[in-house]
Write an enzyme that holds these catalytic residues in place. Structure first.
Site, PDB file in Angstrom:
ATOM      1  N   ARG A  52      -8.242  -1.980   9.723  1.00  0.00           N
ATOM      2  CA  ARG A  52      -7.608  -1.716  10.898  1.00  0.00           C
ATOM      3  C   ARG A  52      -7.663  -0.516  11.438  1.00  0.00           C
ATOM      4  O   ARG A  52      -7.084  -0.274  12.677  1.00  0.00           O
ATOM      5  CB  ARG A  52      -5.762  -1.712  10.411  1.00  0.00           C
ATOM      6  CG  ARG A  52      -5.438  -3.210  10.461  1.00  0.00           C
ATOM      7  CD  ARG A  52      -4.828  -3.633  11.726  1.00  0.00           C
ATOM      8  NE  ARG A  52      -4.430  -5.211  11.642  1.00  0.00           N
ATOM      9  CZ  ARG A  52      -3.400  -5.578  11.630  1.00  0.00           C
ATOM     10  NH1 ARG A  52      -2.231  -4.690  11.632  1.00  0.00           N
ATOM     11  NH2 ARG A  52      -2.958  -6.801  11.304  1.00  0.00           N
TER      12      ARG A  52
ATOM     13  N   LYS B 114      16.308 -10.252   0.882  1.00  0.00           N
ATOM     14  CA  LYS B 114      15.145 -10.492   0.332  1.00  0.00           C
ATOM     15  C   LYS B 114      15.498 -10.657  -1.393  1.00  0.00           C
ATOM     16  O   LYS B 114      16.374 -10.006  -1.781  1.00  0.00           O
ATOM     17  CB  LYS B 114      14.501  -8.994   0.276  1.00  0.00           C
ATOM     18  CG  LYS B 114      12.984  -9.384   0.065  1.00  0.00           C
ATOM     19  CD  LYS B 114      11.886  -8.257   0.610  1.00  0.00           C
ATOM     20  CE  LYS B 114      10.516  -8.521   0.363  1.00  0.00           C
ATOM     21  NZ  LYS B 114       9.623  -7.498   0.865  1.00  0.00           N
TER      22      LYS B 114
ATOM     23  N   GLU C 269      -1.830   1.522   9.506  1.00  0.00           N
ATOM     24  CA  GLU C 269      -3.130   2.059   9.080  1.00  0.00           C
ATOM     25  C   GLU C 269      -3.616   3.016   9.983  1.00  0.00           C
ATOM     26  O   GLU C 269      -4.427   3.944   9.447  1.00  0.00           O
ATOM     27  CB  GLU C 269      -3.942   0.797   8.531  1.00  0.00           C
ATOM     28  CG  GLU C 269      -3.494   0.183   7.302  1.00  0.00           C
ATOM     29  CD  GLU C 269      -2.481  -0.805   7.846  1.00  0.00           C
ATOM     30  OE1 GLU C 269      -1.929  -0.938   8.824  1.00  0.00           O
ATOM     31  OE2 GLU C 269      -1.905  -1.542   6.645  1.00  0.00           O
TER      32      GLU C 269
HETATM   33  C1  LIG Z   1      -2.187  -4.638   8.267  1.00  0.00           C
HETATM   34  C2  LIG Z   1      -1.077  -4.759   6.768  1.00  0.00           C
HETATM   35  N1  LIG Z   1      -0.946  -3.601   5.936  1.00  0.00           N
HETATM   36  C3  LIG Z   1      -0.298  -3.815   4.994  1.00  0.00           C
HETATM   37  C4  LIG Z   1       0.160  -5.338   4.396  1.00  0.00           C
HETATM   38  C5  LIG Z   1       0.725  -5.382   3.098  1.00  0.00           C
HETATM   39  N2  LIG Z   1       1.861  -6.147   3.170  1.00  0.00           N
HETATM   40  C6  LIG Z   1       2.188  -7.453   2.935  1.00  0.00           C
HETATM   41  S1  LIG Z   1       3.764  -7.952   3.269  1.00  0.00           S
HETATM   42  C7  LIG Z   1       4.199  -6.310   3.697  1.00  0.00           C
HETATM   43  C8  LIG Z   1       5.728  -5.845   4.065  1.00  0.00           C
HETATM   44  C9  LIG Z   1       6.000  -7.027   4.985  1.00  0.00           C
HETATM   45  O1  LIG Z   1       7.398  -6.840   5.602  1.00  0.00           O
HETATM   46  P1  LIG Z   1       8.046  -7.369   6.659  1.00  0.00           P
HETATM   47  O2  LIG Z   1       7.524  -7.698   7.771  1.00  0.00           O
HETATM   48  O3  LIG Z   1       9.265  -6.766   6.808  1.00  0.00           O
HETATM   49  O4  LIG Z   1       8.242  -9.012   5.807  1.00  0.00           O
HETATM   50  P2  LIG Z   1       9.226  -9.266   4.439  1.00  0.00           P
HETATM   51  O5  LIG Z   1       8.060  -9.149   3.352  1.00  0.00           O
HETATM   52  O6  LIG Z   1      10.204  -8.123   4.249  1.00  0.00           O
HETATM   53  O7  LIG Z   1       9.672 -10.522   4.663  1.00  0.00           O
HETATM   54  C10 LIG Z   1       3.297  -5.407   3.565  1.00  0.00           C
HETATM   55  C11 LIG Z   1       3.365  -3.969   3.652  1.00  0.00           C
HETATM   56  C12 LIG Z   1      -0.456  -6.197   5.264  1.00  0.00           C
HETATM   57  N3  LIG Z   1      -0.064  -7.558   4.787  1.00  0.00           N
HETATM   58  N4  LIG Z   1      -1.116  -6.083   6.310  1.00  0.00           N
END
Ligand SMILES: Cc1ncc(C[n+]2csc(CCOP(=O)(O)OP(=O)(O)O)c2C)c(N)n1
Length: 667
Positions: A412, A297, A384
């Protein structure tokens, strides 16, 4: 832009580039992302990390007919850049510009408007099943040749290591066996959500990661390629060979294989040449499979590499050496920061207070709480539904849980809020951040539905502070209740300190509004809910200057609604309600509903009555008795009609029949 990128206007342009050129192109794309996001703000770190994976996918697949599904979708910038949208990056997330998330109205290369985590595998399964069904039908009609029958398109879902452990993803993985054709899941593992990933699965992945050297990754790639292209062999046979030839059986593979999902990896997610070969080979499989790729990242930008959480989503910034400095002054006094500070103060005094977040610690203002009360802080990851149930359990056991969550993600947990919290009347406090319009993240992230889906639940109290003083008062009020309370506030700065200090410093009393401005001779009252009080006051001042006196009421509660608001109507005043929420089912709707049941004044009383189930619980009984109790029956309609026609005062404001199961219900 960069020599190579200048000539890339669609994925087809990638196919003529060498692997080395693709590597250079990856750097040019990173530079474009960096330049744009530093001006517009946006999701940075995840996008910098996924460039090579994206290029390799577009190099191998043809996503005009193949389908590419992004999970969350915040990492789609390189995809947008190579699918004809690079010129639009100057207007990323701005009015009239392109969205920061996939959107099919923008491009044929995007499948769903997404912004919430965990959806890509399930929607990919659905598309795979749906396409098979439509293909079979067409073949049946057109008597396709056997070659045509074999020519199916490919489906790829890209999901992060934090999102694949989301409940929706797991439910989908559990159903992957429904798919009897190619479907590739690319697990993009950067060991981060917004913060480092949490939970047992994260530990599991990190164990594997730590055990792998760069050489191991190359070796694994080589072994996969050695065995996979031997098409004609069954996947199981190929997998067995791969496993045997790899030094050890990797724990990550065990997890997926126990679900009967062929697992390949881990491999280096920045090695474009290998990725192209791997995708080429894996695209030939006639069944679902997972490729596990490691990425970094924030790759290529030191500040984001050091602090990926800070640069997950960022405002505009400028570079100063190796530092990135925000260019837009970031006031600390947002609703979120005021809440976070007050919560930490209250937690100091009340040891029962526990804070729960689902992967949004910083976003919901919990950094200080986490630092000071780590033993009472739970980040449960992107979960959630579980977050709310854990809160319910905590409340049942005597703690005072505060669920700190964005309005859009609380959607959710609707069922958990209903059954495990509201139905049990447990004292869980929901601090609902990003309630209302959220700006550049757009429709997937607006918090415009929470009042609607929460105010119909039994026992729930809904409140919304208008400024910083009220954030503190609302929180104290919520913690003093012995029932579930929702405190909603927007993604915004709090209004200035002088803002109607006197009216807003009165303690919150259940279901009581406050009169903020009483104008002599007013024929109109503006009733606002939450932070939009500032707008209501501006409007009243503007009207006053035009010789139109108007009262301003701060409703403070959307459930229960203060009947004093309806009384204004009785006094002959016109009422304007205002809220940062959908019109349907919001605060204004609640006022309208109350008006119809309390319509006891003037000519309008018989204009409309609404019949339907009350918010109070209706216990088990025969359906006909329940309909009777709720007043959803012919007798009640007849009675109401007669009453309306006779112009009598309404006699019924509560459901008739048996008493509700529980006594203490809000409206
Ligand atoms: C249901 C939900 N909860 C929280 C979020 C907020 N959120 C956006 S990106 C993220 C992290 C995602 O991590 P990952 O899937 O590992 O992808 P990366 O950003 O590391 O590529 C979160 C918690 C979301 N988009 N959807």
């Amino acid at each position: 832009m960069g020599e190579l990128l200048d000539n890339v206007n669609s994925p087809a342009d990638l196919k003529s580039l060498s692997v080395q050129q693709l590597g250079t192109l990856a750097d040019e794309i990173r530079q474009l992302i960096l330049d744009s996001v530093s001006k517009t703000g946006g999701h940075l770190a995840s996008n910098l990390g996924i460039v090579e994976l994206t290029l390799a996918l577009h190099y191998v697949f043809d996503f005009t007919k193949d389908k590419l599904l992004w999970d969350v979708g915040h990492q789609c910038y390189p995809h947008k850049i190579v699918t004809g949208r690079k010129a639009e990056f100057a207007h990323l997330r701005r009015a009239g510009g392109i969205s920061g998330f996939p959107n099919p109205t923008e491009s044929e290369y995007d499948q769903f408007i997404v912004g919430h985590a965990g959806t890509s595998v399930a929607t990919a399964i659905g598309m795979a099943l749906g396409e098979e069904l439509t293909r079979q039908k067409t073949e049946h009609r057109t008597r396709a040749t056997s070659d045509e029958r074999r020519a199916t398109n490919k489906i790829v879902a890209v999901v992060g290591d934090a999102s694949i452990v989301n409940g929706v993803s797991f439910e989908a993985l559990n159903n992957l066996g429904l798919v009897k054709r190619q479907l590739l899941i690319v697990l993009n593992d950067n060991s981060m959500a917004i913060d480092p990933t949490v939970g047992a699965m994260a530990k599991y992945f990190s164990r594997v990661r730590l055990s792998q050297t760069y050489e191991d990754l190359r070796d694994t790639t080589r072994k996969i390629l050695e065995h996979l292209p031997g098409i004609g062999r069954s996947v199981e046979e190929a997998l067995e060979r791969i496993k045997k030839s790899i030094r050890m059986v990797l724990p990550a593979s065990q997890m997926f294989e126990s679900l009967n999902i062929p697992y390949f990896g881990p491999v280096d997610g920045h090695d474009i040449g290998s990725l192209i070969q791997l995708f080429g080979a894996l695209s030939q499989l006639k069944r679902p499979a997972i490729l596990h790729a490691y990425t970094k990242k924030g790759r290529g930008f030191k500040p984001a590499g050091f602090e990926p959480s800070k640069f997950h989503s960022t405002g505009p910034f400028k570079m100063n050496g190796d530092e990135a400095e925000p260019t837009v002054a970031t006031s600390k006094r947002t609703f979120t920061t005021v809440f976070g500070k007050r919560l930490a103060e209250l937690a100091e005094k009340d040891k029962r207070i526990v804070a729960i977040t689902s992967a949004m610690c910083d976003g919901t203002g919990l950094l200080e709480f986490r630092k000071r009360f780590s033993d009472r802080f739970y980040d449960v990851g992107i979960a959630e539904s579980a977050a709310v149930d854990i809160a319910a359990g905590l409340a049942k056991a005597g703690a005072r849980p505060i669920v700190c969550i964005y309005s859009t993600f609380l959607q959710r947990s609707f069922d958990q809020v209903f059954q495990e919290v509201a139905l049990q009347n447990l004292p869980v406090v929901f601090c609902v951040d990003r309630a209302g319009l959220v700006g550049s993240d757009g429709p997937t992230h607006h918090g415009l539905m929470d009042i609607g889906f929460l105010r119909m639940l039994p026992n729930m109290v809904l409140t919304a502070p208008a400024n910083d003083t009220e954030v503190r008062l609302a929180l104290e009020f919520a913690l003093a209740q012995d029932r579930p309370v929702v405190v909603r506030y927007p993604k915004d700065l709090v209004p200035s300190r002088e803002f109607v200090r006197a009216a807003c410093s009165k303690p919150f009393r259940l279901g009581k509004s406050v009169v903020v401005k009483k104008a002599k001779g007013s024929a109109i009252a503006i009733v606002s809910y939450g932070s939009v009080l500032a707008e209501a006051l501006k409007a009243a001042n503007s009207l006053a200057k035009q010789g139109i006196p108007a009262d301003v009421i701060n409703a403070r509660f959307a459930a229960p609604i203060d009947e004093q608001i309806i009384a204004l109507w009785g006094e002959g005043k016109s009422i304007i309600t205002v809220e940062d929420h959908n019109l349907a089912c919001g605060f204004g709707s609640a006022v309208l509903e109350l008006m119809t049941t309390k319509a006891a004044h003037g000519r309008k009383r018989n204009a409309l009555r609404v019949l339907g189930a009350p918010r109070e619980l209706i216990g088990h009984n025969s359906r006909s008795s329940q309909l009777m109790e709720a007043g959803i029956n012919a007798d009640e309609i007849v009675r109401t009609a007669k009453e309306m026609l006779a112009g009598q005062r309404p006699v019924r404001s509560k459901p008739r029949g048996r008493r509700p199961v529980r006594g203490r219900q809000g409206r």
